[in-house]
Design a protein around this motif. Structure first.
Motif, short mmCIF file in Angstrom:
data_model
loop_
_atom_site.label_atom_id
_atom_site.label_comp_id
_atom_site.label_asym_id
_atom_site.label_seq_id
_atom_site.Cartn_x
_atom_site.Cartn_y
_atom_site.Cartn_z
N ALA A 1 0.82 -1.21 0.00
CA ALA A 1 0.00 0.00 0.00
C ALA A 1 0.86 1.26 0.00
O ALA A 1 0.57 2.22 -0.74
N PHE A 2 1.91 1.29 0.81
CA PHE A 2 2.78 2.47 0.86
C PHE A 2 3.51 2.66 -0.47
O PHE A 2 3.70 3.78 -0.92
N ARG A 3 3.96 1.58 -1.08
CA ARG A 3 4.63 1.68 -2.38
C ARG A 3 3.71 2.33 -3.41
O ARG A 3 4.14 3.15 -4.20
N GLY B 1 1.80 5.90 -1.08
CA GLY B 1 2.45 6.75 -0.11
C GLY B 1 1.93 6.48 1.29
O GLY B 1 1.08 5.61 1.49
N ILE B 2 2.45 7.20 2.25
CA ILE B 2 2.09 6.99 3.65
C ILE B 2 0.81 7.74 4.02
O ILE B 2 -0.11 7.19 4.59
N HIS B 3 0.77 8.99 3.68
CA HIS B 3 -0.31 9.88 4.12
C HIS B 3 -1.69 9.40 3.68
O HIS B 3 -2.65 9.50 4.44
N ASP B 4 -1.79 8.87 2.47
CA ASP B 4 -3.09 8.48 1.93
C ASP B 4 -3.50 7.05 2.27
O ASP B 4 -4.52 6.57 1.76
N SER C 1 10.39 8.64 -0.26
CA SER C 1 11.44 9.57 0.17
C SER C 1 10.92 10.94 0.56
O SER C 1 11.30 11.48 1.60
N ALA C 2 10.05 11.53 -0.24
CA ALA C 2 9.55 12.87 0.08
C ALA C 2 8.75 12.88 1.37
O ALA C 2 8.88 13.79 2.19
N GLU C 3 7.94 11.85 1.58
CA GLU C 3 7.13 11.80 2.80
C GLU C 3 7.97 11.48 4.04
O GLU C 3 7.68 11.96 5.13
#
Length: 188
Positions: free
Chosen positions: A22-24, A27-30, A112-114
């Motif tokens: 899911a993170f791949r 992302g993390i936030h969503d 990386s950005a998150e």
């Protein structure tokens, strides 16, 4: 009736795998805990039986995903018979397949950005895992860690940009240029 021995660890691993995928992809936030748990075939109520918080899961998912990527890249290298093995890894990493399969790809360009805005716990794990990836590249290419870091940074940057644009030709050109430059970093 009690669960069989190892059941809790198997469930935890399913959650980590679901989170990594899911993170791949998103992302993390969503990505919410209920979404991750549903992906693991579980209800979200059981999350806290396995993790203290989402950050702990993010850290474990990063560890798992990097290990998974290194294992995959090692297989790619092991199958190479002619070119330097690092060239096969560069070609795979900067391929249209890897670009398009975000849910199965390397987690480093995906997060990386998150991660830069995450907790210290998550950033420390991410740092160690990035160092592990750079060491893998260094050993495979037989280059020092500094050049391996530059090489991997080139690969990640090329992949991030290729995934970010809507023009397929530009995306393909970014991958191609990234491959060429990455190979030049190996053998200047």
């Amino acid at each position: 009736m009690p669960y069989p021995k190892g059941h809790k660890l198997k469930v935890r691993n399913k959650i980590v795998e679901s989170a990594a995928q899911a993170f791949r992809a998103n992302g993390i936030h969503d990505v919410s805990v209920p979404f991750i748990m549903k992906g693991a075939g579980l209800t979200h109520g059981g999350f806290y039986a396995h993790f203290d918080n989402k950050d702990q899961l993010i850290a474990e998912a990063c560890r798992y995903a990097i290990g998974d990527t290194i294992e995959l890249l090692q297989k790619v290298a092991d199958e190479e018979r002619q070119n330097p093995k690092i060239y096969a890894v560069i070609d795979y990493y900067l391929s249209a397949y890897h670009r398009d399969k975000t849910e199965m790809g390397c987690i480093l360009p995906a997060l990386s950005a998150e991660i830069s805005r995450s907790s210290d716990e998550v950033r420390q794990v991410f740092t160690r895992e990035l160092e592990r990836m750079i060491a893998f590249i260094s050993n495979l290419a037989d280059i020092d860690a500094s050049r391996a870091g530059a090489l991997f940074s080139n690969m990640v940057g090329s992949l991030v940009l290729a995934r970010s644009v809507v023009d397929p030709e530009l995306s393909d050109n970014l991958l191609s240029a990234g491959k060429q430059h990455a190979k030049e970093l190996v053998n200047p």
